[in-house]
Design a protein around this motif. Structure first.
Motif, PDB file in Angstrom:
ATOM      1  N   VAL A  15       1.022  -1.031  -0.055  1.00  0.00           N
ATOM      2  CA  VAL A  15      -0.081  -0.188   0.002  1.00  0.00           C
ATOM      3  C   VAL A  15       0.809   1.304   0.054  1.00  0.00           C
ATOM      4  CG1 VAL A  15      -1.555   1.428   1.234  1.00  0.00           C
ATOM      5  CG2 VAL A  15      -1.784  -1.237   1.337  1.00  0.00           C
ATOM      6  N   PHE A  16       0.425   2.255  -0.908  1.00  0.00           N
ATOM      7  CA  PHE A  16       1.325   3.518  -1.055  1.00  0.00           C
ATOM      8  C   PHE A  16       0.431   4.446  -0.167  1.00  0.00           C
ATOM      9  CE2 PHE A  16       3.325   1.841  -4.453  1.00  0.00           C
ATOM     10  CZ  PHE A  16       4.275   2.809  -4.772  1.00  0.00           C
ATOM     11  N   SER A  17       1.015   4.952   0.972  1.00  0.00           N
ATOM     12  CA  SER A  17       0.280   5.903   2.058  1.00  0.00           C
ATOM     13  C   SER A  17       1.262   7.211   2.354  1.00  0.00           C
ATOM     14  CB  SER A  17      -0.019   4.790   3.271  1.00  0.00           C
ATOM     15  OG  SER A  17       1.022   4.369   3.750  1.00  0.00           O
ATOM     16  N   SER A  18       0.820   8.042   3.071  1.00  0.00           N
ATOM     17  CA  SER A  18       1.442   9.352   3.424  1.00  0.00           C
ATOM     18  C   SER A  18       0.865   9.910   4.902  1.00  0.00           C
ATOM     19  CB  SER A  18       1.105  10.338   2.397  1.00  0.00           C
ATOM     20  OG  SER A  18       1.822  11.375   2.743  1.00  0.00           O
ATOM     21  N   SER A  19       1.586  10.494   5.540  1.00  0.00           N
ATOM     22  CA  SER A  19       1.207  11.037   6.740  1.00  0.00           C
ATOM     23  C   SER A  19       1.969  12.292   7.299  1.00  0.00           C
ATOM     24  CB  SER A  19       1.515   9.900   8.088  1.00  0.00           C
ATOM     25  OG  SER A  19       1.090  10.466   9.237  1.00  0.00           O
ATOM     26  N   THR A  20       1.366  13.251   8.145  1.00  0.00           N
ATOM     27  CA  THR A  20       2.253  14.372   8.562  1.00  0.00           C
ATOM     28  C   THR A  20       2.315  14.074   9.809  1.00  0.00           C
ATOM     29  OG1 THR A  20       0.130  15.474   8.723  1.00  0.00           O
ATOM     30  CG2 THR A  20       1.381  15.969   6.755  1.00  0.00           C
ATOM     31  N   ASP A  21       1.573  13.064  10.546  1.00  0.00           N
ATOM     32  CA  ASP A  21       1.724  12.755  11.940  1.00  0.00           C
ATOM     33  C   ASP A  21       3.096  12.095  12.376  1.00  0.00           C
ATOM     34  OD1 ASP A  21       1.451  10.971  14.581  1.00  0.00           O
ATOM     35  OD2 ASP A  21      -0.604  11.675  14.167  1.00  0.00           O
ATOM     36  N   GLN A  22       3.969  12.880  13.430  1.00  0.00           N
ATOM     37  CA  GLN A  22       5.025  12.294  13.573  1.00  0.00           C
ATOM     38  C   GLN A  22       5.355  10.997  14.172  1.00  0.00           C
ATOM     39  OE1 GLN A  22       7.969  13.792  12.450  1.00  0.00           O
ATOM     40  NE2 GLN A  22       6.573  14.971  11.430  1.00  0.00           N
ATOM     41  N   THR A  23       4.204  10.580  14.925  1.00  0.00           N
ATOM     42  CA  THR A  23       3.998   9.379  15.544  1.00  0.00           C
ATOM     43  C   THR A  23       3.779   8.278  14.581  1.00  0.00           C
ATOM     44  OG1 THR A  23       3.157  10.229  17.638  1.00  0.00           O
ATOM     45  CG2 THR A  23       2.834   8.092  17.480  1.00  0.00           C
ATOM     46  N   VAL A  24       2.940   8.780  13.635  1.00  0.00           N
ATOM     47  CA  VAL A  24       2.784   7.619  12.802  1.00  0.00           C
ATOM     48  C   VAL A  24       4.133   7.385  11.885  1.00  0.00           C
ATOM     49  CG1 VAL A  24       1.249   7.226  10.526  1.00  0.00           C
ATOM     50  CG2 VAL A  24       0.301   8.021  12.892  1.00  0.00           C
ATOM     51  N   ILE A  25       4.668   8.431  11.599  1.00  0.00           N
ATOM     52  CA  ILE A  25       5.981   8.478  10.633  1.00  0.00           C
ATOM     53  C   ILE A  25       6.838   7.727  11.156  1.00  0.00           C
ATOM     54  CG2 ILE A  25       7.600   9.899   9.887  1.00  0.00           C
ATOM     55  CD1 ILE A  25       5.494  12.224   9.292  1.00  0.00           C
ATOM     56  N   VAL A  42       5.166  12.527   4.629  1.00  0.00           N
ATOM     57  CA  VAL A  42       6.031  11.537   4.267  1.00  0.00           C
ATOM     58  C   VAL A  42       5.371  10.489   3.580  1.00  0.00           C
ATOM     59  CG1 VAL A  42       7.903  10.026   5.411  1.00  0.00           C
ATOM     60  CG2 VAL A  42       7.631  12.250   6.148  1.00  0.00           C
ATOM     61  N   SER A  43       5.559  10.007   2.512  1.00  0.00           N
ATOM     62  CA  SER A  43       5.118   8.872   1.897  1.00  0.00           C
ATOM     63  C   SER A  43       5.945   7.439   2.211  1.00  0.00           C
ATOM     64  CB  SER A  43       5.090   9.041   0.458  1.00  0.00           C
ATOM     65  OG  SER A  43       4.432  10.053  -0.041  1.00  0.00           O
ATOM     66  N   PHE A  44       5.266   6.564   2.032  1.00  0.00           N
ATOM     67  CA  PHE A  44       5.416   5.115   2.263  1.00  0.00           C
ATOM     68  C   PHE A  44       5.000   4.263   1.472  1.00  0.00           C
ATOM     69  CE2 PHE A  44       4.913   7.303   6.614  1.00  0.00           C
ATOM     70  CZ  PHE A  44       6.111   7.343   7.050  1.00  0.00           C
ATOM     71  N   VAL A  45       5.637   2.990   1.304  1.00  0.00           N
ATOM     72  CA  VAL A  45       5.162   1.831   0.701  1.00  0.00           C
ATOM     73  C   VAL A  45       5.221   0.720   2.017  1.00  0.00           C
ATOM     74  CG1 VAL A  45       5.395   0.071  -0.905  1.00  0.00           C
ATOM     75  CG2 VAL A  45       6.172   2.326  -1.536  1.00  0.00           C
ATOM     76  N   LEU A  46       4.109   0.348   2.143  1.00  0.00           N
ATOM     77  CA  LEU A  46       4.214  -0.742   3.385  1.00  0.00           C
ATOM     78  C   LEU A  46       3.468  -1.832   2.871  1.00  0.00           C
ATOM     79  CD1 LEU A  46       2.693   2.126   5.833  1.00  0.00           C
ATOM     80  CD2 LEU A  46       5.043   0.920   6.076  1.00  0.00           C
ATOM     81  N   ALA A  47       3.818  -2.892   3.505  1.00  0.00           N
ATOM     82  CA  ALA A  47       3.081  -4.226   3.270  1.00  0.00           C
ATOM     83  C   ALA A  47       1.583  -3.882   3.863  1.00  0.00           C
ATOM     84  CB  ALA A  47       3.873  -5.172   4.265  1.00  0.00           C
ATOM     85  N   LYS A  48       0.707  -4.635   3.015  1.00  0.00           N
ATOM     86  CA  LYS A  48      -0.803  -4.261   3.506  1.00  0.00           C
ATOM     87  C   LYS A  48      -1.079  -4.136   5.067  1.00  0.00           C
ATOM     88  CE  LYS A  48      -5.358  -5.534   2.261  1.00  0.00           C
ATOM     89  NZ  LYS A  48      -6.467  -6.146   1.423  1.00  0.00           N
ATOM     90  N   GLY A  55      -3.404   2.180  10.525  1.00  0.00           N
ATOM     91  CA  GLY A  55      -4.505   3.040  10.114  1.00  0.00           C
ATOM     92  C   GLY A  55      -4.649   3.580   8.883  1.00  0.00           C
ATOM     93  N   PHE A  56      -3.885   3.357   7.963  1.00  0.00           N
ATOM     94  CA  PHE A  56      -4.008   3.769   6.635  1.00  0.00           C
ATOM     95  C   PHE A  56      -4.861   2.961   5.912  1.00  0.00           C
ATOM     96  CE2 PHE A  56       0.689   4.476   7.550  1.00  0.00           C
ATOM     97  CZ  PHE A  56       0.830   6.175   7.342  1.00  0.00           C
ATOM     98  N   ASP A  57      -5.196   3.876   4.831  1.00  0.00           N
ATOM     99  CA  ASP A  57      -6.480   3.195   3.815  1.00  0.00           C
ATOM    100  C   ASP A  57      -5.819   2.082   3.065  1.00  0.00           C
ATOM    101  OD1 ASP A  57      -8.353   2.552   1.844  1.00  0.00           O
ATOM    102  OD2 ASP A  57      -8.342   4.621   1.196  1.00  0.00           O
ATOM    103  N   ALA A  58      -6.338   0.754   2.856  1.00  0.00           N
ATOM    104  CA  ALA A  58      -5.601  -0.101   2.361  1.00  0.00           C
ATOM    105  C   ALA A  58      -6.547  -0.906   1.119  1.00  0.00           C
ATOM    106  CB  ALA A  58      -5.225  -1.251   3.239  1.00  0.00           C
ATOM    107  N   SER A  59      -7.320   0.080   0.648  1.00  0.00           N
ATOM    108  CA  SER A  59      -8.273  -0.140  -0.263  1.00  0.00           C
ATOM    109  C   SER A  59      -7.658  -0.510  -1.445  1.00  0.00           C
ATOM    110  CB  SER A  59      -9.556   0.751  -0.272  1.00  0.00           C
ATOM    111  OG  SER A  59      -9.082   2.047  -0.688  1.00  0.00           O
ATOM    112  N   MET A  60      -6.770  -0.009  -1.839  1.00  0.00           N
ATOM    113  CA  MET A  60      -6.052  -0.229  -3.266  1.00  0.00           C
ATOM    114  C   MET A  60      -4.837  -1.044  -2.894  1.00  0.00           C
ATOM    115  SD  MET A  60      -5.429   2.387  -6.473  1.00  0.00           S
ATOM    116  CE  MET A  60      -3.571   2.967  -6.118  1.00  0.00           C
TER     117      MET A  60
END
Length: 130
Positions: A15-25, A42-48, A55-60
């Motif tokens: 899943v590609f995702s992004s956050s501005t929350d420093q704890t999540v980052i 900050v953008s991430f590629v994470l295992a689903k 808490g990221f959207d994993a719908s794609m």
């Protein structure tokens, strides 16, 4: 490079995702396959499964296909050739060029079609070299 790309699927969903929350980052950085700092966050590629836990959207969900050729950082045409071949078949892709290999992320349900397109591109490129 197209003739030697040897596309191979990776296990798992991403899943590609992004956050501005420093704890999540901070938590995501520990688990990320890739991290990129953008102006918007900050953008991430994470295992689903990791994306869901954070808490990221994993719908794609995406599948990753590694191009086995050692691609030169100054090489010309690999990304374009792959993107065009996939686009001609209606397959969206996101490319990440790492130091050793290029990685193609495609919608999970299109993985097998994408692999066949890339294998055909590789074969056609080999034939044109002869």
């Amino acid at each position: 490079m197209l003739a030697g790309m040897k596309p191979a699927p990776c296990a798992g969903s991403y899943v590609f995702s992004s956050s501005t929350d420093q704890t999540v980052i901070a938590a995501a950085k520990e688990r990320a396959l890739a991290v990129f700092h953008e102006q918007e966050g900050v953008s991430f590629v994470l295992a689903k499964d990791h994306a869901v836990e954070l808490g990221f959207d994993a719908s794609m969900p995406l599948s990753c296909i590694v191009l086995g050729v050692y691609s030169a950082l100054d090489g010309v045409g690999l990304t374009a050739g792959v993107a065009i071949a996939l686009a001609e078949q209606g397959i969206p892709c996101n490319m990440i060029a790492a130091y050793h290999h290029d990685n193609v992320f495609v919608p999970e349900e299109m993985k097998e079609l994408a692999l066949s397109v890339l294998e055909a591109l590789q074969e056609a490129s080999r034939s044109s070299e002869d």
